[in-house]
Write a protein that holds these residues in place. Structure first.
Motif, PDB file in Angstrom:
ATOM      1  N   PRO A 190       0.813  -1.221   0.000  1.00  0.00           N
ATOM      2  CA  PRO A 190       0.000   0.000   0.000  1.00  0.00           C
ATOM      3  C   PRO A 190       0.849   1.275   0.000  1.00  0.00           C
ATOM      4  O   PRO A 190       1.563   1.555   0.967  1.00  0.00           O
ATOM      5  CB  PRO A 190      -0.810  -0.121   1.294  1.00  0.00           C
ATOM      6  CG  PRO A 190       0.031  -0.973   2.195  1.00  0.00           C
ATOM      7  CD  PRO A 190       0.748  -1.934   1.294  1.00  0.00           C
TER       8      PRO A 190
ATOM      9  N   PRO B 139      -0.463   4.832  -0.957  1.00  0.00           N
ATOM     10  CA  PRO B 139      -1.538   5.694  -1.487  1.00  0.00           C
ATOM     11  C   PRO B 139      -1.023   6.828  -2.367  1.00  0.00           C
ATOM     12  O   PRO B 139      -1.692   7.205  -3.342  1.00  0.00           O
ATOM     13  CB  PRO B 139      -2.205   6.225  -0.211  1.00  0.00           C
ATOM     14  CG  PRO B 139      -1.964   5.149   0.807  1.00  0.00           C
ATOM     15  CD  PRO B 139      -0.590   4.622   0.493  1.00  0.00           C
TER      16      PRO B 139
ATOM     17  N   SER C 209      -4.072   1.956  -2.641  1.00  0.00           N
ATOM     18  CA  SER C 209      -4.673   2.122  -1.315  1.00  0.00           C
ATOM     19  C   SER C 209      -4.494   0.852  -0.491  1.00  0.00           C
ATOM     20  O   SER C 209      -4.172  -0.222  -1.014  1.00  0.00           O
ATOM     21  CB  SER C 209      -6.160   2.447  -1.449  1.00  0.00           C
ATOM     22  OG  SER C 209      -6.858   1.305  -1.914  1.00  0.00           O
ATOM     23  N   GLU C 210      -4.760   0.996   0.791  1.00  0.00           N
ATOM     24  CA  GLU C 210      -4.689  -0.176   1.673  1.00  0.00           C
ATOM     25  C   GLU C 210      -5.707  -1.233   1.251  1.00  0.00           C
ATOM     26  O   GLU C 210      -5.383  -2.431   1.203  1.00  0.00           O
ATOM     27  CB  GLU C 210      -4.937   0.258   3.118  1.00  0.00           C
ATOM     28  CG  GLU C 210      -4.886  -0.883   4.117  1.00  0.00           C
ATOM     29  CD  GLU C 210      -5.125  -0.402   5.532  1.00  0.00           C
ATOM     30  OE1 GLU C 210      -5.896  -1.070   6.254  1.00  0.00           O
ATOM     31  OE2 GLU C 210      -4.558   0.645   5.923  1.00  0.00           O
TER      32      GLU C 210
ATOM     33  N   ALA D  78      -4.445  -3.011  -1.772  1.00  0.00           N
ATOM     34  CA  ALA D  78      -3.345  -3.914  -1.445  1.00  0.00           C
ATOM     35  C   ALA D  78      -3.862  -5.209  -0.820  1.00  0.00           C
ATOM     36  O   ALA D  78      -3.404  -6.307  -1.168  1.00  0.00           O
ATOM     37  CB  ALA D  78      -2.369  -3.221  -0.502  1.00  0.00           C
TER      38      ALA D  78
ATOM     39  N   PHE E 178      -3.220  -2.028   8.179  1.00  0.00           N
ATOM     40  CA  PHE E 178      -2.741  -2.962   7.156  1.00  0.00           C
ATOM     41  C   PHE E 178      -1.987  -4.116   7.809  1.00  0.00           C
ATOM     42  O   PHE E 178      -2.206  -5.292   7.473  1.00  0.00           O
ATOM     43  CB  PHE E 178      -1.853  -2.239   6.150  1.00  0.00           C
ATOM     44  CG  PHE E 178      -1.305  -3.143   5.066  1.00  0.00           C
ATOM     45  CD1 PHE E 178      -2.124  -3.545   4.027  1.00  0.00           C
ATOM     46  CD2 PHE E 178       0.009  -3.573   5.098  1.00  0.00           C
ATOM     47  CE1 PHE E 178      -1.629  -4.375   3.025  1.00  0.00           C
ATOM     48  CE2 PHE E 178       0.507  -4.405   4.104  1.00  0.00           C
ATOM     49  CZ  PHE E 178      -0.318  -4.808   3.064  1.00  0.00           C
TER      50      PHE E 178
END
Length: 424
Positions: free
Chosen positions: A171, A173, A178-179, A182, A220
């Motif tokens: 991730p 951004p 984005s998380e 990912a 994450f």
């Protein structure tokens, strides 16, 4: 010998793939400064690529190594063990936030630590696959080359890489990952390529090192932990570059509160002496058979002495607090530059693990690796050692000793500002 004489020898005898492009040769060093063979002074913002968090030749470390040289230089700990190895293991078992009671194996380098972490994970799970991430860097041995999330220059000339290594997006951004994307990518990898029942571990850096100094969020890392637990996979955290105080905590994973099964560490562990460690939950670490782990020089007496001294320095000199304070100073200066220069964007830091992007267009976030290369070159000409990194080669990263004096820090930052003014 002079720089010119040493360069002649380098060109004649050092393999091109291993030869440094730098033309100045280190002759002596002290804390955050290096003097070359011709007597020129350099401010060191690279720290041996993150190896010297407590500075060049910290007096306590030098004294510990000298004292060890008067006792034992080598026996091979698998032939006749010695106190330093078990004392380092004891210290790390209390410091490293893995699940449950920790056990330790010592090795020589970060790559060797990652190789052994994978071996241990395979033994503990009976599975073969490993999932890594885009932008990750884990070493230059064959299996770690396959684990790296970047082809050039680490894999380019060396033929097919080992199999059973699979990739997922990391991730970032700022670069459009984005998380959520990912995590979705990781789940797709586990669905289409790396069957979870055949996957031993997920391996990741809590802050990308060579990949650009991008930190993974707490959420994450928590999700990675959940996915590993769901499928019986091990979570391996690579702290080779982010460990030993770089981020303001001993290890970057501590910012999240997540406990992995295995952690690897190396850089800054012994202030330049070659040593690394694999630390994991006891049942995991004990999974392989007798004499299945080790090496002739792993955890050498002198490196162990240096590592024990480094850990004392952390306690006695408040290195973690200094790392946080250094990060705040860097962030403040970066903020000024971001307002002053159109080419600087996405300034960031976790403790003293700090970086910014050089771009040709802030709106489109277009990477400018040519400017990054030019800045590092000009800074070197002005007496400052500076490094770039990142998937696009446009990140300027800062790995000066945490112990750097304020006057030397400000002098180095002034050099960067002056170089930027002349380049843009």
């Amino acid at each position: 010998m002079s720089n010119a004489e040493l360069n002649e020898l380098k060109q004649k005898y050092v393999a091109a793939g291993a030869a440094s492009p730098a033309t100045a040769f280190a002759d002596r060093a002290e804390n955050s400064e290096i003097w070359d063979a011709d007597g020129n002074r350099f401010i060191d913002f690279a720290g041996g690529i993150g190896v010297l968090n407590v500075g060049h030749r910290h007096p306590k470390v030098v004294a510990a190594v000298k004292a060890q040289l008067d006792k034992v230089m080598h026996t091979c700990q698998t032939v006749m063990p010695y106190e330093g190895y078990v004392k380092v293991a004891e210290k790390l078992s209390h410091l490293v936030p893995v699940r449950g009671h920790a056990k330790v194996m010592l090795a020589n380098s970060g790559a060797e630590a990652l190789e052994n972490a994978v071996k241990i994970a395979r033994a503990a799970t009976g599975r073969s696959n490993v999932v890594c991430f885009d932008g990750g860097y884990h070493g230059r041995t064959f299996y770690t080359m396959a684990m790296n999330g970047k082809v050039a220059p680490y894999q380019t000339d060396f033929g097919p890489m080992p199999g059973t290594v699979f990739r997922a997006p990391y991730p970032v951004p700022y670069h459009g990952v984005s998380e959520d994307e990912a995590i979705r990518g990781l789940k797709m990898t586990l669905k289409t390529d790396a069957n979870p029942k055949d996957t031993a571990a997920i391996v990741l850096e809590p802050v990308l090192g060579e990949g650009g100094f991008y930190p993974a969020s707490k959420s994450f890392l928590e999700k990675i932990r959940e996915i590993c637990d769901e499928h019986g996979m091990l979570m391996i955290i690579d702290e080779v570059q982010s460990g030993f105080g770089r981020t303001g905590k001993m290890f970057a994973i501590e910012h999240s509160g997540v406990e992995p099964d295995i952690m690897t560490m190396a850089k800054s562990m012994a202030d330049g002496m070659p040593i690394s460690a694999i630390v994991g939950t006891d049942k995991v670490m004990d999974a392989s058979g007798p004499n299945s782990l080790g090496g002739t020089y792993t955890g050498s007496p002198t490196a162990c002495a240096a590592a024990l001294a480094v850990m004392e320095v952390f306690e006695e000199e408040n290195i973690l607090e200094k790392s946080q304070a250094l990060g705040e100073k860097l962030a403040a200066r970066f903020g000024e530059w971001q307002n002053k220069f159109d080419c600087i964007d996405h300034v960031r830091n976790m403790g003293a693990m700090a970086a910014f992007e050089l771009v040709s267009n802030k709106t489109d976030r277009t990477p400018n690796p040519e400017l990054a290369a030019a800045l590092c070159k000009k800074a070197r000409e002005e007496g400052l050692i500076l490094l770039s990194c990142g998937m696009y080669g446009n990140t300027i990263r800062f790995l000066m000793p945490v112990t750097i004096e304020d006057s030397v820090l400000n002098e180095g930052l002034d050099i960067i500002e002056s170089c930027l003014e002349s380049l843009v």
